[in-house]
Design a protein around this motif. Structure first.
Motif, PDB file in Angstrom:
ATOM      1  N   UNK A 194       0.833  -1.209   0.000  1.00 13.66           N
ATOM      2  CA  UNK A 194       0.000   0.000   0.000  1.00 13.66           C
ATOM      3  C   UNK A 194       0.867   1.260   0.000  1.00 13.66           C
ATOM      4  N   UNK A 195       1.941   1.221   0.798  1.00 16.38           N
ATOM      5  CA  UNK A 195       2.829   2.383   0.855  1.00 16.38           C
ATOM      6  C   UNK A 195       3.567   2.572  -0.459  1.00 16.38           C
ATOM      7  N   UNK A 196       4.003   1.471  -1.084  1.00 20.78           N
ATOM      8  CA  UNK A 196       4.705   1.578  -2.362  1.00 20.78           C
ATOM      9  C   UNK A 196       3.807   2.201  -3.426  1.00 20.78           C
ATOM     10  N   UNK A 197       2.536   1.760  -3.449  1.00 21.61           N
ATOM     11  CA  UNK A 197       1.607   2.302  -4.436  1.00 21.61           C
ATOM     12  C   UNK A 197       1.395   3.792  -4.218  1.00 21.61           C
ATOM     13  N   UNK A 198       1.143   4.193  -2.965  1.00 16.16           N
ATOM     14  CA  UNK A 198       0.904   5.606  -2.676  1.00 16.16           C
ATOM     15  C   UNK A 198       2.121   6.453  -3.009  1.00 16.16           C
ATOM     16  N   UNK A 233      -1.325  -1.112  -9.670  1.00 17.64           N
ATOM     17  CA  UNK A 233      -1.961   0.165 -10.004  1.00 17.64           C
ATOM     18  C   UNK A 233      -2.850   0.000 -11.237  1.00 17.64           C
ATOM     19  N   UNK A 234      -2.322  -0.679 -12.253  1.00 15.65           N
ATOM     20  CA  UNK A 234      -3.104  -0.879 -13.475  1.00 15.65           C
ATOM     21  C   UNK A 234      -4.359  -1.707 -13.200  1.00 15.65           C
ATOM     22  N   UNK A 235      -4.215  -2.786 -12.463  1.00 12.53           N
ATOM     23  CA  UNK A 235      -5.364  -3.667 -12.212  1.00 12.53           C
ATOM     24  C   UNK A 235      -6.473  -2.966 -11.463  1.00 12.53           C
ATOM     25  N   UNK A 236      -6.106  -2.078 -10.541  1.00 14.30           N
ATOM     26  CA  UNK A 236      -7.141  -1.354  -9.816  1.00 14.30           C
ATOM     27  C   UNK A 236      -7.893  -0.418 -10.755  1.00 14.30           C
ATOM     28  N   UNK A 237      -7.215   0.122 -11.751  1.00 14.26           N
ATOM     29  CA  UNK A 237      -7.896   0.954 -12.735  1.00 14.26           C
ATOM     30  C   UNK A 237      -8.693   0.144 -13.737  1.00 14.26           C
ATOM     31  N   UNK A 238      -8.223  -1.054 -14.036  1.00 15.62           N
ATOM     32  CA  UNK A 238      -8.845  -1.893 -15.067  1.00 15.62           C
ATOM     33  C   UNK A 238     -10.123  -2.568 -14.570  1.00 15.62           C
ATOM     34  N   UNK A 239     -10.139  -2.952 -13.303  1.00 17.32           N
ATOM     35  CA  UNK A 239     -11.320  -3.585 -12.704  1.00 17.32           C
ATOM     36  C   UNK A 239     -11.337  -3.205 -11.239  1.00 17.32           C
ATOM     37  N   UNK A 266      -8.171   7.438  -5.922  1.00 20.59           N
ATOM     38  CA  UNK A 266      -7.743   6.280  -6.709  1.00 20.59           C
ATOM     39  C   UNK A 266      -7.741   5.003  -5.875  1.00 20.59           C
ATOM     40  N   UNK A 267      -7.321   5.124  -4.617  1.00 21.68           N
ATOM     41  CA  UNK A 267      -7.200   3.943  -3.750  1.00 21.68           C
ATOM     42  C   UNK A 267      -8.432   3.713  -2.890  1.00 21.68           C
ATOM     43  N   UNK A 268      -9.408   4.604  -2.989  1.00 18.72           N
ATOM     44  CA  UNK A 268     -10.658   4.488  -2.225  1.00 18.72           C
ATOM     45  C   UNK A 268     -10.408   4.421  -0.717  1.00 18.72           C
TER      46      UNK A 268
END
Length: 418
Positions: free
Chosen positions: A126-130, A195-201, A147-149
């Protein structure tokens, strides 16, 4: 007409901030301080650009301003160290930044160093993504929170703690070498993929797609593939994201409802992105040579089968099933096995696929995974076991947190009775 300074600055800062932060971090060896100095340059621009006009090369102006502040900071540290030395004390940490190792593997690119630092395994996923979205994507805290809800304070805490962790553990601002590079590269690719997967679905919320997240991830993958041209998995991930992105416009209907692959209008698929995906996959195969393809290369090869099929009926399902078998052997995973079962159902029929799915029922990782009952419901419906199919679709609907996907699954439950 010259653009308004504030509007121009906002655009420039989002595009240039990753390179500015990276360039400054190489001097000060701390991404948190580098971000602060970059923000100082932004404040200076807000003060000067409305008065003096937007410079011809605004990105270079921001870089020069931030680096001057970095040099001033280093000089203050060195002066302080000298004063302490005069009274008999030592401050080794205040010494000038060491020279970079003269290693033939060294990749002299500050942006690449920033990628590896932001995605360091010492940080949670989670920290890496943020931190990646902040430093490399140029997103603000509210944008990352959307983006991360998660609430804005949660994102802010993740970013602050991540920067503190990197500083406290004295993580080097560098691209690692040899085996360490391979280990760290996996973390980098994982973050971009997540990151991509959260945007894709999207896992939750009212919208099934978040295109901005997909765009950010694809841009990061393209940057990484340009910086690391000899890494097959980097090209594999880039190819995978190009292929997946090519279908974005066709994945939802007029009201935003999800459209399954078989119902998508393939004329709406982006042929330029498909061509880019094919090129990236070719690069991946060339970089792999005679070695075994990695998981991202295999996934890209699967995506290529879909992307190059002119109709759903022309899809090469036997090849996809074979590729999933190779992927399962390379990276064993219940989710990969579930996807393999779907391919087997298309290649050999629902009965053998149902046996594969039922074998996954006891997997702890899939206990609350809504796609398991969704796939099982589809197989049961194709076998004419409609009551069981309806129950599986209803269970899948109860497990998903995405409103659009829940509606789709409930529709399928009603269709199973019809």
């Amino acid at each position: 007409m010259e653009p308004q300074p504030t509007a121009a600055l906002e655009t420039v800062f989002r595009l240039e901030s990753p390179r500015v932060i990276a360039g400054v971090a190489r001097l000060v060896r701390d991404v948190g301080i580098a971000e602060e100095l970059t923000q100082d340059a932004l404040v200076a621009a807000l003060e000067q650009w409305p008065r003096d006009g937007v410079p011809d090369n605004p990105g270079a102006w921001l870089m020069a301003t931030a680096r001057r502040r970095a040099v001033d900071l280093i000089r203050r540290r060195e002066t302080y160290a000298r004063k302490l030395a005069e009274i008999g004390r030592d401050l080794p940490a205040a010494a000038p930044p060491p020279e970079e190792p003269a290693d033939p593997e060294d990749i002299d690119d500050d942006l690449l160093r920033l990628v590896f630092t932001a995605c360091h395994p010492v940080l949670s996923a989670e920290a890496r993504i943020a931190l990646t979205l902040r430093l490399l994507g140029g997103l603000t805290t509210p944008e990352i929170a959307r983006a991360c809800l998660v609430p804005e304070p949660t994102v802010a805490q993740r970013i602050v703690r991540a920067k503190r962790t990197l500083a406290r553990k004295n993580i080097d601002f560098e691209v690692p070498y040899g085996p360490d590079r391979a280990a760290r590269l996996g973390s980098v690719l994982e973050v971009i993929y997540l990151i991509f997967n959260e945007g894709y679905a999207a896992t939750a919320g009212d919208d099934w797609l978040r295109p901005a997240l997909c765009e950010d991830a694809l841009r990061l993958a393209r940057v990484l593939s340009a910086l690391m041209p000899k890494e097959p998995e980097v090209h594999g991930l880039t190819a995978l994201l190009e292929f997946q992105s090519s279908r974005t416009a066709a994945r939802t209907g007029p009201d935003g409802e999800p459209l399954l692959l078989e119902h998508q209008n393939r004329h709406r698929w982006n042929r330029l992105l498909i061509a880019r995906g094919i090129t990236a996959l070719d690069h991946a195969h060339a970089a792999t040579g005679s070695g075994a393809p990695g998981p991202y290369v295999l996934q890209a090869a699967i995506a290529a089968c879909h992307a190059t099929a002119h109709t759903y009926q022309e899809t090469d399902w036997p090849r996809i099933a074979t590729l999933y078998g190779l992927l399962a052997a390379r990276t064993p995973s219940p989710v990969v096995e579930l996807n393999r079962a779907v391919a087997v159902s298309k290649a050999e029929g629902p009965a053998p696929a149902l046996a594969l799915v039922d074998a996954l029922a006891a997997e702890p990782a899939l206990r609350d995974y809504h796609l398991l009952p969704s796939v099982r419901g589809d197989l049961l419906a194709r076998l004419g076991r409609t009551a069981e199919a309806r129950a599986e679709f209803e269970r899948a609907a109860s497990l998903t947190r995405n409103a659009r996907e829940r509606a789709l699954l409930l529709d399928r439950a009603r269709e199973a009775d019809g």
